[in-house]
Design a protein around this motif. Structure first.
Motif, PDB file in Angstrom:
ATOM      1  N   ALA A  40      25.716 -59.558   1.481  1.00 32.65           N
ATOM      2  CA  ALA A  40      24.398 -59.068   1.073  1.00 32.65           C
ATOM      3  C   ALA A  40      23.528 -58.879   2.307  1.00 32.65           C
ATOM      4  O   ALA A  40      23.191 -59.842   2.986  1.00 32.65           O
ATOM      5  CB  ALA A  40      23.746 -60.060   0.110  1.00 32.65           C
ATOM      6  N   ALA A  41      23.186 -57.631   2.582  1.00 35.61           N
ATOM      7  CA  ALA A  41      22.361 -57.333   3.755  1.00 35.61           C
ATOM      8  C   ALA A  41      20.867 -57.396   3.435  1.00 35.61           C
ATOM      9  O   ALA A  41      20.046 -57.438   4.336  1.00 35.61           O
ATOM     10  CB  ALA A  41      22.707 -55.955   4.315  1.00 35.61           C
ATOM     11  N   GLY A  42      20.525 -57.408   2.146  1.00 36.34           N
ATOM     12  CA  GLY A  42      19.120 -57.376   1.745  1.00 36.34           C
ATOM     13  C   GLY A  42      18.383 -58.666   2.050  1.00 36.34           C
ATOM     14  O   GLY A  42      18.935 -59.760   1.977  1.00 36.34           O
ATOM     15  N   VAL A  88      38.886 -59.430  -0.771  1.00 30.46           N
ATOM     16  CA  VAL A  88      38.273 -58.140  -1.052  1.00 30.46           C
ATOM     17  C   VAL A  88      36.785 -58.325  -0.784  1.00 30.46           C
ATOM     18  O   VAL A  88      36.137 -59.204  -1.359  1.00 30.46           O
ATOM     19  CB  VAL A  88      38.527 -57.690  -2.509  1.00 30.46           C
ATOM     20  N   ILE A  89      36.267 -57.488   0.096  1.00 27.72           N
ATOM     21  CA  ILE A  89      34.891 -57.615   0.567  1.00 27.72           C
ATOM     22  C   ILE A  89      34.060 -56.445   0.055  1.00 27.72           C
ATOM     23  O   ILE A  89      34.497 -55.295   0.132  1.00 27.72           O
ATOM     24  CB  ILE A  89      34.823 -57.593   2.116  1.00 27.72           C
ATOM     25  N   LEU A  90      32.855 -56.752  -0.422  1.00 25.27           N
ATOM     26  CA  LEU A  90      31.899 -55.707  -0.785  1.00 25.27           C
ATOM     27  C   LEU A  90      30.689 -55.875   0.130  1.00 25.27           C
ATOM     28  O   LEU A  90      30.101 -56.952   0.171  1.00 25.27           O
ATOM     29  CB  LEU A  90      31.486 -55.845  -2.252  1.00 25.27           C
ATOM     30  N   LEU A  91      30.348 -54.838   0.877  1.00 25.23           N
ATOM     31  CA  LEU A  91      29.171 -54.834   1.747  1.00 25.23           C
ATOM     32  C   LEU A  91      28.088 -54.012   1.068  1.00 25.23           C
ATOM     33  O   LEU A  91      28.243 -52.812   0.851  1.00 25.23           O
ATOM     34  CB  LEU A  91      29.503 -54.223   3.119  1.00 25.23           C
ATOM     35  N   ASP A  92      26.982 -54.647   0.718  1.00 26.19           N
ATOM     36  CA  ASP A  92      25.883 -53.980   0.029  1.00 26.19           C
ATOM     37  C   ASP A  92      24.584 -54.318   0.743  1.00 26.19           C
ATOM     38  O   ASP A  92      24.118 -55.451   0.661  1.00 26.19           O
ATOM     39  CB  ASP A  92      25.837 -54.440  -1.428  1.00 26.19           C
ATOM     40  N   CYS A  93      23.964 -53.434   1.447  1.00 26.97           N
ATOM     41  CA  CYS A  93      24.355 -52.056   1.628  1.00 26.97           C
ATOM     42  C   CYS A  93      24.142 -51.635   3.069  1.00 26.97           C
ATOM     43  O   CYS A  93      23.381 -52.248   3.798  1.00 26.97           O
ATOM     44  CB  CYS A  93      23.617 -51.156   0.654  1.00 26.97           C
ATOM     45  N   LEU A  94      24.818 -50.568   3.450  1.00 25.83           N
ATOM     46  CA  LEU A  94      24.792 -50.061   4.818  1.00 25.83           C
ATOM     47  C   LEU A  94      23.394 -49.622   5.250  1.00 25.83           C
ATOM     48  O   LEU A  94      22.987 -49.870   6.384  1.00 25.83           O
ATOM     49  CB  LEU A  94      25.780 -48.898   4.954  1.00 25.83           C
ATOM     50  N   THR A  95      22.651 -48.973   4.366  1.00 24.02           N
ATOM     51  CA  THR A  95      21.309 -48.507   4.743  1.00 24.02           C
ATOM     52  C   THR A  95      20.385 -49.689   5.033  1.00 24.02           C
ATOM     53  O   THR A  95      19.592 -49.650   5.977  1.00 24.02           O
ATOM     54  CB  THR A  95      20.696 -47.602   3.654  1.00 24.02           C
ATOM     55  N   SER A 128      40.247 -58.017   9.058  1.00 22.17           N
ATOM     56  CA  SER A 128      40.529 -59.378   8.594  1.00 22.17           C
ATOM     57  C   SER A 128      40.506 -59.519   7.069  1.00 22.17           C
ATOM     58  O   SER A 128      40.386 -60.626   6.561  1.00 22.17           O
ATOM     59  CB  SER A 128      39.532 -60.358   9.220  1.00 22.17           C
ATOM     60  N   SER A 129      40.638 -58.401   6.341  1.00 19.29           N
ATOM     61  CA  SER A 129      40.613 -58.478   4.880  1.00 19.29           C
ATOM     62  C   SER A 129      41.589 -57.466   4.282  1.00 19.29           C
ATOM     63  O   SER A 129      42.186 -56.675   4.995  1.00 19.29           O
ATOM     64  CB  SER A 129      39.192 -58.219   4.364  1.00 19.29           C
ATOM     65  N   HIS A 130      41.734 -57.507   2.968  1.00 17.13           N
ATOM     66  CA  HIS A 130      42.633 -56.579   2.279  1.00 17.13           C
ATOM     67  C   HIS A 130      41.933 -55.254   1.964  1.00 17.13           C
ATOM     68  O   HIS A 130      42.505 -54.185   2.130  1.00 17.13           O
ATOM     69  CB  HIS A 130      43.150 -57.200   0.982  1.00 17.13           C
ATOM     70  N   GLN A 131      40.695 -55.361   1.462  1.00 17.21           N
ATOM     71  CA  GLN A 131      39.937 -54.151   1.123  1.00 17.21           C
ATOM     72  C   GLN A 131      38.466 -54.396   1.420  1.00 17.21           C
ATOM     73  O   GLN A 131      37.948 -55.484   1.181  1.00 17.21           O
ATOM     74  CB  GLN A 131      40.100 -53.808  -0.357  1.00 17.21           C
ATOM     75  N   LEU A 132      37.801 -53.359   1.916  1.00 16.36           N
ATOM     76  CA  LEU A 132      36.366 -53.404   2.195  1.00 16.36           C
ATOM     77  C   LEU A 132      35.712 -52.248   1.450  1.00 16.36           C
ATOM     78  O   LEU A 132      36.045 -51.085   1.692  1.00 16.36           O
ATOM     79  CB  LEU A 132      36.109 -53.292   3.706  1.00 16.36           C
ATOM     80  N   VAL A 133      34.809 -52.589   0.542  1.00 14.76           N
ATOM     81  CA  VAL A 133      34.040 -51.587  -0.195  1.00 14.76           C
ATOM     82  C   VAL A 133      32.640 -51.584   0.401  1.00 14.76           C
ATOM     83  O   VAL A 133      31.973 -52.619   0.440  1.00 14.76           O
ATOM     84  CB  VAL A 133      33.983 -51.905  -1.712  1.00 14.76           C
ATOM     85  N   ILE A 134      32.210 -50.422   0.873  1.00 11.56           N
ATOM     86  CA  ILE A 134      30.900 -50.288   1.525  1.00 11.56           C
ATOM     87  C   ILE A 134      29.992 -49.451   0.644  1.00 11.56           C
ATOM     88  O   ILE A 134      30.323 -48.320   0.295  1.00 11.56           O
ATOM     89  CB  ILE A 134      31.038 -49.631   2.912  1.00 11.56           C
ATOM     90  N   VAL A 135      28.837 -50.006   0.304  1.00 10.76           N
ATOM     91  CA  VAL A 135      27.829 -49.307  -0.483  1.00 10.76           C
ATOM     92  C   VAL A 135      26.739 -48.809   0.460  1.00 10.76           C
ATOM     93  O   VAL A 135      26.345 -49.514   1.386  1.00 10.76           O
ATOM     94  CB  VAL A 135      27.198 -50.251  -1.540  1.00 10.76           C
ATOM     95  N   SER A 136      26.260 -47.592   0.210  1.00 16.46           N
ATOM     96  CA  SER A 136      25.163 -47.050   1.006  1.00 16.46           C
ATOM     97  C   SER A 136      24.298 -46.152   0.138  1.00 16.46           C
ATOM     98  O   SER A 136      24.759 -45.633  -0.876  1.00 16.46           O
ATOM     99  CB  SER A 136      25.700 -46.266   2.207  1.00 16.46           C
ATOM    100  N   ASN A 137      23.058 -46.000   0.543  1.00 14.39           N
ATOM    101  CA  ASN A 137      22.145 -45.102  -0.166  1.00 14.39           C
ATOM    102  C   ASN A 137      22.221 -43.707   0.428  1.00 14.39           C
ATOM    103  O   ASN A 137      22.316 -43.553   1.643  1.00 14.39           O
ATOM    104  CB  ASN A 137      20.694 -45.600  -0.048  1.00 14.39           C
TER     105      ASN A 137
END
Length: 187
Positions: A40-42, A88-95, A128-137
């Motif tokens: 969580a980048a927020g 499995v990593i979710l990065l929210d969010c790039l912006t 270092s992970s299996h999957q990376l999901v990147i969310v961006s606006n």
């Protein structure tokens, strides 16, 4: 270990992109028997942002899946050692990450340095992970005020989007809750 599969998900504010990205991450974690992580980048800088963060936290809690949440508004590369090939990593969010990096850096921070810092972080996490999901606006469709800082941000997010999509296995644009596959084959 080979780099993770990267999936890029973009869309307008409140388009449903985070929910869709969470769905993708959960499906992959179930498929491989892996663990779910949420970067969580927020940061709760005002009431609206506090409410949005709480909504995302609540959505993850009620999903029935156990998410390990990492509150990391800058310097995401430091998290890479904590992940493994079953994650499995979710990065929210790039912006938001870019905004945080811009404002935590020196006023005249070099664009190339900021760009490389974010891409290096993404690369280390992917490795270092299996999957990376990147969310961006998707913010580049609007008009912008004549401000050097705003134009710096626009240049950076545009370059980051292009580079990340170029290395992604899949890229989606979410509009009104409907994910549109823009790159790759549907899983």
């Amino acid at each position: 270990m080979a780099p993770a599969e990267i999936i890029f998900v973009t869309g307008g504010v409140r388009s449903g992109k985070s929910s869709f990205a969470e769905h993708l991450a959960k499906a992959k974690a179930l498929e491989i028997g892996g663990k779910l992580h949420y970067i969580a980048a927020g940061m709760p800088t005002d009431e609206e942002m506090k409410e949005r963060i709480q909504k995302h936290q609540w959505d993850r809690q009620k999903s029935g899946y156990r998410w390990q949440t990492w509150e990391q508004p800058t310097n995401i590369a430091t998290l890479a050692p904590f992940f493994s090939e079953k994650d499995v990593i979710l990065l929210d969010c790039l912006t938001t990450l870019l905004t945080n990096e811009l404002f935590s850096a020196k006023e005249n921070a070099d664009e190339k340095e900021l760009y490389n810092r974010i891409l290096t972080g993404i690369g280390k996490i992917a490795k270092s992970s299996h999957q990376l999901v990147i969310v961006s606006n998707e913010v580049l469709l609007d008009s912008f005020p004549d401000s050097a800082l705003v134009w710096k941000y626009c240049r950076l997010i545009g370059k980051l989007h292009q580079k990340i999509v170029s290395i992604s296995a899949q890229a989606y644009a979410v509009e009104a809750g409907i994910p549109l596959l823009k790159k790759g084959a549907a899983s």
